[in-house]
Enzyme design. Structure first.
Site, PDB file in Angstrom:
ATOM      1  N   ASN A  92     -11.949  -7.441  17.034  1.00 19.30           N
ATOM      2  CA  ASN A  92     -10.578  -7.579  16.542  1.00 19.30           C
ATOM      3  C   ASN A  92      -9.997  -6.231  16.095  1.00 19.30           C
ATOM      4  O   ASN A  92      -8.890  -5.871  16.480  1.00 19.30           O
ATOM      5  CB  ASN A  92     -10.569  -8.557  15.365  1.00 19.30           C
ATOM      6  CG  ASN A  92      -9.167  -8.868  14.893  1.00 19.30           C
ATOM      7  OD1 ASN A  92      -8.496  -9.712  15.461  1.00 19.30           O
ATOM      8  ND2 ASN A  92      -8.715  -8.177  13.872  1.00 19.30           N
ATOM      9  N   TYR A 141     -17.241  -3.138   8.794  1.00 20.74           N
ATOM     10  CA  TYR A 141     -15.805  -3.122   8.500  1.00 20.74           C
ATOM     11  C   TYR A 141     -15.296  -1.680   8.442  1.00 20.74           C
ATOM     12  O   TYR A 141     -14.351  -1.304   9.144  1.00 20.74           O
ATOM     13  CB  TYR A 141     -15.534  -3.857   7.174  1.00 20.74           C
ATOM     14  CG  TYR A 141     -14.163  -3.604   6.625  1.00 20.74           C
ATOM     15  CD1 TYR A 141     -13.030  -3.901   7.378  1.00 20.74           C
ATOM     16  CD2 TYR A 141     -13.985  -3.042   5.353  1.00 20.74           C
ATOM     17  CE1 TYR A 141     -11.759  -3.642   6.879  1.00 20.74           C
ATOM     18  CE2 TYR A 141     -12.725  -2.793   4.852  1.00 20.74           C
ATOM     19  CZ  TYR A 141     -11.611  -3.087   5.615  1.00 20.74           C
ATOM     20  OH  TYR A 141     -10.360  -2.825   5.122  1.00 20.74           O
TER      21      TYR A 141
END
Ligand code: UDP
Length: 324
Positions: A92, A141
């Protein structure tokens, strides 16, 4: 300016949309509502439900709205989850994010503003953290956001796409109308305020054996409205580069819990839990560069003002946003 805001139904995006509209910009929001809420989108903005995976939709939306700038908030942003499911983060935040960059280049967008993070640094060599510190993320992340920063540099060099990337420290607080509502809440302040609201029995402290004065992690909390203000400044022509956004003050998890108890007037029982994987002990910003180059001056630098705004919003929206 005509601007496209991806992730404009999410926490940070929704408040940036509100502030962009207040500043006179024409805003289109693109969001797949996986994390965001339709009712968090200011009614003055145009809304397109769609996903970054859909490259043709991105180009069509940019063209139809004659977008001059893109503000890219749409991302997965949970350190803990990224340690469990790194693929989700790289797909993503990097691969699908690249669709947006390509569409921006294809349609002649002039400015790209990116939500990056202090998690790109990893545990810092010194505090407060300046933009030139080495970037060695310790979770997927942070790595995914760093990878996108690198893409931005190459797209700027080769395609001349002007960008500003903000490395956020801990965004917190609320505006009068929009606030923080994640379907699964993992963030410290909203979790603690749930206890104050009587919706949760106790606050959990992840780690009490860190090398900090009270043994809990230290973070630099920044008011969401101040964060939004920096984005509006980034749209001015010629503004370019990487900027930290924080207040330069670190608060421990225990200090945040104390502030929540004091400002809500409620007792907050606490449970001490093990460390959460991927959490650096201390992150505190030096945001002098944003002050110098963008003329950015936080209006609400005090932790108490940040927590008070969050508490006011949660009291007015005890179940968060309506709908799924
Ligand atoms: N934290 C905690 N209890 C919670 C949520 C978070 O002790 O219920 C800690 C977390 O381990 C970190 C700090 O609070 O040290 C801030 O976490 P948050 O998830 O709010 O933001 P992050 O720093 O991960 O972006």
């Amino acid at each position: 300016m005509n601007v496209l805001v991806t992730g404009g139904a999410g926490y940070i995006g929704s408040i940036c949309v509100e502030q962009l509209l207040e500043a006179g910009h024409a805003v289109t929001v693109l969001d797949n509502l996986s994390e965001g809420h339709r009712s968090a989108v200011d009614p003055r903005a145009r809304f397109v439900e769609g996903c970054l995976s859909n490259g043709p939709l991105l180009a069509r939306t940019l063209r139809e709205t004659a977008a001059e700038a893109v503000l890219h908030f749409a991302a997965h942003a949970l350190v803990g989850e990224s340690m469990q499911n790194p693929a989700k983060y790289f797909r993503n935040n990097v691969a699908w994010g690249q669709n947006l960059l390509d569409a921006a280049v294809e349609t002649g967008v002039r400015k790209f503003v990116f939500s990056s993070t202090c998690a790109t640094y990893g545990p810092p060599e010194r505090l407060p953290m300046t933009e030139d510190l080495p970037q060695r993320p310790i979770n997927p992340y942070g790595e995914s956001k760093l990878m996108f920063e690198r893409l931005l540099e190459w797209y700027q060099r080769i395609y001349r796409l002007e960008f500003v990337a903000f490395r956020y420290f801990n965004a917190a607080g609320a505006s009068a109308r929009y606030g923080e509502h994640h379907r699964t809440e993992t963030h410290l302040i909203p979790n603690v305020l749930k206890v104050a609201l009587g919706q949760s029995p106790q606050a959990e402290i992840y780690g009490t054996d860190y090398p900090t004065p009270d043994g809990t992690c230290i973070r630099d909390y920044i008011h969401i409205v101040d964060l939004a203000d920096a984005h509006i400044r980034a749209l001015e022509p010629g503004r370019q580069g990487f900027y930290n956004l924080g207040n330069g003050e670190g608060y421990s998890v225990r200090q945040v819990i104390d502030a929540c108890a004091r400002l809500s007037g409620r007792t907050i029982p606490c449970a001490e839990k093990p460390r959460r994987p991927g959490d650096p002990p201390r992150l505190v910003a030096c945001a002098d560069k944003a002050r110098r180059d963008l003329g950015w001056r936080p209006r609400y630098p005090k932790l108490d003002d940040i927590v008070a705004s969050a508490w006011a919003w949660h009291q007015n929206h005890p179940s968060g946003y309506p709908g799924p």
